[in-house]
Scaffold this motif. Structure first.
Motif, PDB file in Angstrom:
ATOM      1  N   ALA A  89      -4.065 -12.344  -1.851  1.00  0.00           N
ATOM      2  CA  ALA A  89      -3.105 -12.136  -0.840  1.00  0.00           C
ATOM      3  C   ALA A  89      -3.051 -10.719  -1.819  1.00  0.00           C
ATOM      4  O   ALA A  89      -3.016  -9.876  -1.309  1.00  0.00           O
ATOM      5  N   ARG A  90      -2.248 -10.735  -3.392  1.00  0.00           N
ATOM      6  CA  ARG A  90      -2.348  -9.650  -4.020  1.00  0.00           C
ATOM      7  C   ARG A  90      -3.526  -8.836  -4.412  1.00  0.00           C
ATOM      8  O   ARG A  90      -2.819  -7.539  -4.861  1.00  0.00           O
ATOM      9  N   GLU A  91      -4.369  -9.488  -4.356  1.00  0.00           N
ATOM     10  CA  GLU A  91      -5.671  -8.445  -4.397  1.00  0.00           C
ATOM     11  C   GLU A  91      -6.097  -7.769  -3.284  1.00  0.00           C
ATOM     12  O   GLU A  91      -6.495  -6.556  -3.158  1.00  0.00           O
ATOM     13  N   THR A  92      -6.254  -8.682  -2.364  1.00  0.00           N
ATOM     14  CA  THR A  92      -6.046  -7.849  -0.373  1.00  0.00           C
ATOM     15  C   THR A  92      -4.516  -6.461  -0.951  1.00  0.00           C
ATOM     16  O   THR A  92      -5.078  -5.393  -0.030  1.00  0.00           O
ATOM     17  N   ARG A  93      -3.701  -6.774  -1.365  1.00  0.00           N
ATOM     18  CA  ARG A  93      -2.698  -5.298  -1.467  1.00  0.00           C
ATOM     19  C   ARG A  93      -3.098  -4.306  -2.525  1.00  0.00           C
ATOM     20  O   ARG A  93      -3.136  -3.084  -2.132  1.00  0.00           O
ATOM     21  N   ILE A 120      -6.286  -3.599  -3.185  1.00  0.00           N
ATOM     22  CA  ILE A 120      -7.144  -2.710  -2.812  1.00  0.00           C
ATOM     23  C   ILE A 120      -6.830  -1.809  -1.189  1.00  0.00           C
ATOM     24  O   ILE A 120      -7.188  -0.907  -0.868  1.00  0.00           O
ATOM     25  N   LEU A 121      -6.114  -2.032  -0.763  1.00  0.00           N
ATOM     26  CA  LEU A 121      -6.294  -2.185   0.617  1.00  0.00           C
ATOM     27  C   LEU A 121      -4.745  -0.897   0.563  1.00  0.00           C
ATOM     28  O   LEU A 121      -4.883  -0.034   1.213  1.00  0.00           O
ATOM     29  N   GLU A 122      -3.822  -1.834  -0.058  1.00  0.00           N
ATOM     30  CA  GLU A 122      -2.860  -0.813   0.294  1.00  0.00           C
ATOM     31  C   GLU A 122      -2.600   0.161  -0.639  1.00  0.00           C
ATOM     32  O   GLU A 122      -1.997   1.443  -0.262  1.00  0.00           O
ATOM     33  N   ALA A 123      -2.528  -0.054  -1.618  1.00  0.00           N
ATOM     34  CA  ALA A 123      -2.476   1.140  -2.914  1.00  0.00           C
ATOM     35  C   ALA A 123      -3.496   2.566  -2.852  1.00  0.00           C
ATOM     36  O   ALA A 123      -3.406   3.206  -2.672  1.00  0.00           O
ATOM     37  N   GLU A 124      -4.439   1.576  -2.527  1.00  0.00           N
ATOM     38  CA  GLU A 124      -6.255   2.792  -1.935  1.00  0.00           C
ATOM     39  C   GLU A 124      -5.379   3.415  -0.165  1.00  0.00           C
ATOM     40  O   GLU A 124      -5.375   4.979  -0.638  1.00  0.00           O
ATOM     41  N   ALA A 125      -4.646   3.362   0.517  1.00  0.00           N
ATOM     42  CA  ALA A 125      -3.996   4.066   1.300  1.00  0.00           C
ATOM     43  C   ALA A 125      -3.624   4.889   0.999  1.00  0.00           C
ATOM     44  O   ALA A 125      -3.151   6.117   1.205  1.00  0.00           O
ATOM     45  N   ILE A 126      -2.042   4.224   0.269  1.00  0.00           N
ATOM     46  CA  ILE A 126      -0.673   5.220  -0.819  1.00  0.00           C
ATOM     47  C   ILE A 126      -1.749   6.607  -1.176  1.00  0.00           C
ATOM     48  O   ILE A 126      -1.098   7.783  -1.032  1.00  0.00           O
ATOM     49  N   GLY A 127      -3.025   6.468  -1.762  1.00  0.00           N
ATOM     50  CA  GLY A 127      -4.072   7.365  -2.359  1.00  0.00           C
ATOM     51  C   GLY A 127      -3.586   8.503  -0.907  1.00  0.00           C
ATOM     52  O   GLY A 127      -3.704   9.837  -1.659  1.00  0.00           O
ATOM     53  N   LEU A 128      -4.475   8.136  -0.074  1.00  0.00           N
ATOM     54  CA  LEU A 128      -5.054   8.750   1.085  1.00  0.00           C
ATOM     55  C   LEU A 128      -4.142   9.509   1.384  1.00  0.00           C
ATOM     56  O   LEU A 128      -3.557  10.630   1.707  1.00  0.00           O
ATOM     57  N   ALA A 129      -2.540   9.210   1.153  1.00  0.00           N
ATOM     58  CA  ALA A 129      -1.455   9.323   2.105  1.00  0.00           C
ATOM     59  C   ALA A 129      -0.945  10.415   1.456  1.00  0.00           C
ATOM     60  O   ALA A 129      -0.310  11.698   1.572  1.00  0.00           O
ATOM     61  N   ALA A 130      -0.820  10.355  -0.168  1.00  0.00           N
ATOM     62  CA  ALA A 130      -0.868  11.098  -1.272  1.00  0.00           C
ATOM     63  C   ALA A 130      -1.288  12.731  -0.587  1.00  0.00           C
ATOM     64  O   ALA A 130      -0.826  13.458  -1.461  1.00  0.00           O
ATOM     65  N   LEU A 131      -2.600  12.945   0.105  1.00  0.00           N
ATOM     66  CA  LEU A 131      -3.478  14.058   0.229  1.00  0.00           C
ATOM     67  C   LEU A 131      -3.144  14.393   1.621  1.00  0.00           C
ATOM     68  O   LEU A 131      -3.446  15.328   1.833  1.00  0.00           O
ATOM     69  N   ARG A 132      -2.640  12.968   2.400  1.00  0.00           N
ATOM     70  CA  ARG A 132      -2.835  14.274   3.625  1.00  0.00           C
ATOM     71  C   ARG A 132      -1.089  13.871   4.663  1.00  0.00           C
ATOM     72  O   ARG A 132      -1.465  13.772   5.652  1.00  0.00           O
ATOM     73  N   ARG A 133      -0.603  13.518   4.381  1.00  0.00           N
ATOM     74  CA  ARG A 133       0.501  12.657   4.614  1.00  0.00           C
ATOM     75  C   ARG A 133       0.733  14.404   5.425  1.00  0.00           C
ATOM     76  O   ARG A 133       0.943  15.544   4.566  1.00  0.00           O
ATOM     77  N   THR A 134       2.396  13.983   6.137  1.00  0.00           N
ATOM     78  CA  THR A 134       2.907  15.832   7.013  1.00  0.00           C
ATOM     79  C   THR A 134       4.667  15.644   6.407  1.00  0.00           C
ATOM     80  O   THR A 134       4.813  14.624   5.913  1.00  0.00           O
ATOM     81  N   GLU A 135       4.587  16.685   7.010  1.00  0.00           N
ATOM     82  CA  GLU A 135       6.350  16.749   6.504  1.00  0.00           C
ATOM     83  C   GLU A 135       6.650  15.604   7.766  1.00  0.00           C
ATOM     84  O   GLU A 135       7.878  14.817   7.308  1.00  0.00           O
ATOM     85  N   ALA A 136       6.102  15.165   8.875  1.00  0.00           N
ATOM     86  CA  ALA A 136       7.052  13.790   9.620  1.00  0.00           C
ATOM     87  C   ALA A 136       6.845  13.581   9.281  1.00  0.00           C
ATOM     88  O   ALA A 136       7.713  12.384   9.266  1.00  0.00           O
ATOM     89  N   ASP A 137       5.302  12.696   8.360  1.00  0.00           N
ATOM     90  CA  ASP A 137       5.496  11.966   7.357  1.00  0.00           C
ATOM     91  C   ASP A 137       6.084  11.305   6.658  1.00  0.00           C
ATOM     92  O   ASP A 137       7.173  10.150   7.322  1.00  0.00           O
ATOM     93  N   LEU A 138       7.030  12.455   6.248  1.00  0.00           N
ATOM     94  CA  LEU A 138       7.554  12.641   4.814  1.00  0.00           C
ATOM     95  C   LEU A 138       8.952  12.013   5.160  1.00  0.00           C
ATOM     96  O   LEU A 138       9.685  11.733   4.725  1.00  0.00           O
ATOM     97  N   GLN A 139       9.527  12.882   6.571  1.00  0.00           N
ATOM     98  CA  GLN A 139      11.168  12.191   7.592  1.00  0.00           C
ATOM     99  C   GLN A 139      10.605  11.275   7.807  1.00  0.00           C
ATOM    100  O   GLN A 139      11.998  10.092   7.316  1.00  0.00           O
ATOM    101  N   ALA A 140       9.704   9.894   8.284  1.00  0.00           N
ATOM    102  CA  ALA A 140       9.883   9.405   8.713  1.00  0.00           C
ATOM    103  C   ALA A 140       9.871   7.847   6.997  1.00  0.00           C
ATOM    104  O   ALA A 140      10.416   7.376   7.110  1.00  0.00           O
ATOM    105  N   LEU A 141       9.264   8.604   6.534  1.00  0.00           N
ATOM    106  CA  LEU A 141       9.605   7.681   5.225  1.00  0.00           C
ATOM    107  C   LEU A 141      10.912   7.867   4.074  1.00  0.00           C
ATOM    108  O   LEU A 141      11.119   6.976   4.048  1.00  0.00           O
ATOM    109  N   ARG A 142      11.630   8.609   4.335  1.00  0.00           N
ATOM    110  CA  ARG A 142      13.025   9.034   4.105  1.00  0.00           C
ATOM    111  C   ARG A 142      14.052   8.435   5.016  1.00  0.00           C
ATOM    112  O   ARG A 142      14.330   7.485   4.582  1.00  0.00           O
ATOM    113  N   GLU A 143      13.870   7.788   6.030  1.00  0.00           N
ATOM    114  CA  GLU A 143      14.804   7.165   7.056  1.00  0.00           C
ATOM    115  C   GLU A 143      13.939   5.902   6.671  1.00  0.00           C
ATOM    116  O   GLU A 143      15.227   5.021   6.794  1.00  0.00           O
ATOM    117  N   ALA A 144      13.202   5.598   6.501  1.00  0.00           N
ATOM    118  CA  ALA A 144      13.121   3.751   6.511  1.00  0.00           C
ATOM    119  C   ALA A 144      13.073   3.871   4.982  1.00  0.00           C
ATOM    120  O   ALA A 144      13.995   2.337   5.122  1.00  0.00           O
TER     121      ALA A 144
END
Length: 215
Positions: free
Chosen positions: A93-97, A99-123
């Motif tokens: 499970a840790r290995e999968t995280r 591969i999946l989560e960390a790499e996705a978050i790297g993409l998110a740093a490049l692609r995030r929108t202001e709406a994404d940031l607002q939703a993340l702040r609220e969460a």
């Protein structure tokens, strides 16, 4: 629906709701009947309906929107995939995280929108309010934050994969929080990841994500 009489009422409610979904009683994206309506159909209490809906949400069939109701996410039952994931070893499970989560978050740093940031702040704000409180409530809030991190990569396939895999993440988190004292430093990593996304720094975002996964 016929009244439920045998086995666990929650189990039977889940079975009946799965059957109705499979039969096409509701279309994908449609708002499901209210808890009182379902309770009347099944001949059970609203609390039992609520628990059954949580099971369906956990398996990915239903999306529960706070204050708005429950919606059908998919008519394809992912239960078997979720069950297979739940049986995987902790290290897998840790290995999968990683591969999946960390790499996705790297993409998110490049692609995030202001709406994404607002939703993340609220969460993150909701998670912070419950970090020292009820474990189940905090885990639910934390999973919303992590799902929104992955969603900010704007890759539907990654989002769907993580949505199913989040059941494993939630189980691991719940186990950790009930066996190890809660650590503010670990929680603070969430805010640091959000900062990395705001700064569009994928390498730092991935590094912080991996640190959090190993914590």
């Amino acid at each position: 629906m016929t009244p439920l009489i045998k086995r666990s009422l929650v189990e039977q409610a889940v079975d009946q709701l799965r059957a109705r979904i499979a039969e096409g009683a509701w279309s994908v994206g449609q708002r499901l009947p209210t808890e009182p309506e379902l309770a009347s159909d099944l001949g059970i209490s609203r609390n039992t309906v609520r628990e059954a809906m949580r099971v369906l949400a956990f398996s990915g069939l239903v999306e529960i929107r706070q204050g708005d109701g429950s919606y059908l996410r998919t008519a394809v039952d992912p239960l078997q995939a979720v069950q297979a994931m739940s049986r995987c070893a902790v290290e897998h499970a840790r290995e999968t995280r990683h591969i999946l989560e960390a790499e996705a978050i790297g993409l998110a740093a490049l692609r995030r929108t202001e709406a994404d940031l607002q939703a993340l702040r609220e969460a993150l704000h909701h998670s912070e309010q419950h970090f020292h409180g009820d474990v189940d409530t905090y885990v639910a809030c934390d999973l919303v934050f992590h799902q929104r991190l992955v969603d900010a990569a704007h890759n539907p396939a990654l989002s769907e994969l993580y949505r199913y895999f989040s059941s494993v993440v939630g189980a691991a988190l719940q186990h950790n929080m009930t066996t190890v004292p809660r650590c503010q430093v670990v929680f603070d990593l969430h805010g640091q990841i959000l900062d990395a996304l705001e700064q569009r720094d994928p390498q730092r975002a991935k590094h912080l994500s991996r640190t959090l996964i190993e914590s």
